[in-house]
Every structure is written in structure tokens, then in C-alpha cells.
Design a protein around this motif. Sequence first.
Motif, short mmCIF file in Angstrom:
data_model
loop_
_atom_site.label_atom_id
_atom_site.label_comp_id
_atom_site.label_asym_id
_atom_site.label_seq_id
_atom_site.Cartn_x
_atom_site.Cartn_y
_atom_site.Cartn_z
N MET A 224 0.93 -1.21 -0.10
CA MET A 224 0.06 0.01 0.04
C MET A 224 0.81 1.38 0.08
O MET A 224 2.20 1.26 0.60
CB MET A 224 -0.77 0.05 1.19
N VAL B 167 -5.42 6.40 6.95
CA VAL B 167 -5.75 5.33 6.35
C VAL B 167 -6.88 4.85 7.48
O VAL B 167 -6.31 4.73 8.78
CB VAL B 167 -4.84 4.29 6.32
N HIS B 168 -8.11 4.43 7.26
CA HIS B 168 -8.96 3.93 8.28
C HIS B 168 -8.68 2.46 8.20
O HIS B 168 -9.19 1.89 7.12
CB HIS B 168 -10.27 4.62 7.80
N VAL B 169 -8.04 1.87 8.83
CA VAL B 169 -7.47 0.55 8.68
C VAL B 169 -8.74 -0.35 8.70
O VAL B 169 -8.90 -1.61 8.00
CB VAL B 169 -6.42 0.13 9.85
N ARG B 170 -9.66 -0.31 9.68
CA ARG B 170 -10.67 -1.20 9.95
C ARG B 170 -11.60 -1.35 8.55
O ARG B 170 -11.88 -2.18 7.99
CB ARG B 170 -11.63 -0.80 10.92
N GLN B 171 -11.77 0.06 7.96
CA GLN B 171 -12.55 -0.05 6.81
C GLN B 171 -11.80 -0.52 5.55
O GLN B 171 -12.39 -1.29 4.74
CB GLN B 171 -12.83 1.48 6.50
N LEU B 172 -10.59 -0.23 5.67
CA LEU B 172 -9.51 -0.93 4.55
C LEU B 172 -9.67 -2.44 4.39
O LEU B 172 -9.95 -2.98 3.51
CB LEU B 172 -8.26 -0.28 4.52
N LEU B 173 -9.54 -2.92 5.50
CA LEU B 173 -9.53 -4.23 5.88
C LEU B 173 -10.89 -5.08 5.61
O LEU B 173 -11.03 -6.01 4.97
CB LEU B 173 -9.23 -4.85 7.22
#
Length: 127
Positions: free
Chosen positions: A63, A71-77
Amino acid sequence: LLGRVVEEDKAKEKRHNEKVRWESQEFGDIVFVDHDEGYYNIAHKTAAIARFGARSCAARLTMKADDDTFVHVRQLLASLAKHEPASVSAGLPLYWGHMTFEGSPHRDDRSPWYLSPQEWPERHLPT
């Protein structure tokens, strides 16, 4: 990944470059690509990062994010969980991001993204 760090006379820039080089040597977590850092090289830097990720990393995913992004990590995952497995199982690479087609240069000189007609005379930016 950072573009090639360009030494400048400014003391602040020099201190920053020294810190980046120290971190790179100490932790091995920075890869230098052969492009100058800066707004006009974003597309080249992004392509270099994609090439590095595809050719040199054992990671399944890579990335790119800039220092002015969040980066909104939860949303990305969650999004990756929906889309990534199908692409990978089909043997296809997954390129994800926002791309503007036929974007126009910013002509308002108060904008941080201002491009003068002398810098970019065309009506649309390249894609």
C-alpha cells in the motif's frame, strides 16, 4: 517508500534527510526509489512503488499512502475482505485507488494545487 531524498541547503531539510537515512539504516524499513520527492512526481513514485511491491516483496499486498493522508484501517480491511480474495483466486492483480480521468488543472492561484498555464498549458491533466 520515499522518493530519492534530495539534499538541499535548508537546515530543516538536511536534518529531516539525516533522520530518514538513520531510520533506513537502523531498521531497514524504508526503500528509496529513483524519483525525486515532490508533487510533480507523484504518478512516477506510485508506479515505482507498485513495481517494487510486485517484484520485490514477499507480501501479498502493498500500500502507498502519503504523509498528508489518513488510512482508516478497519474500513480498509473490511473492503479488502470483500474484494481481494476473488481477484487473487482468479490470478488477477488488484489495483485499488482513486483515479481522475480528464481532470483539469487548478487555475486558482490561491490553491495549493495551482498549476499556471505556463507550467501546464493543456486543458486536461494526464491520466
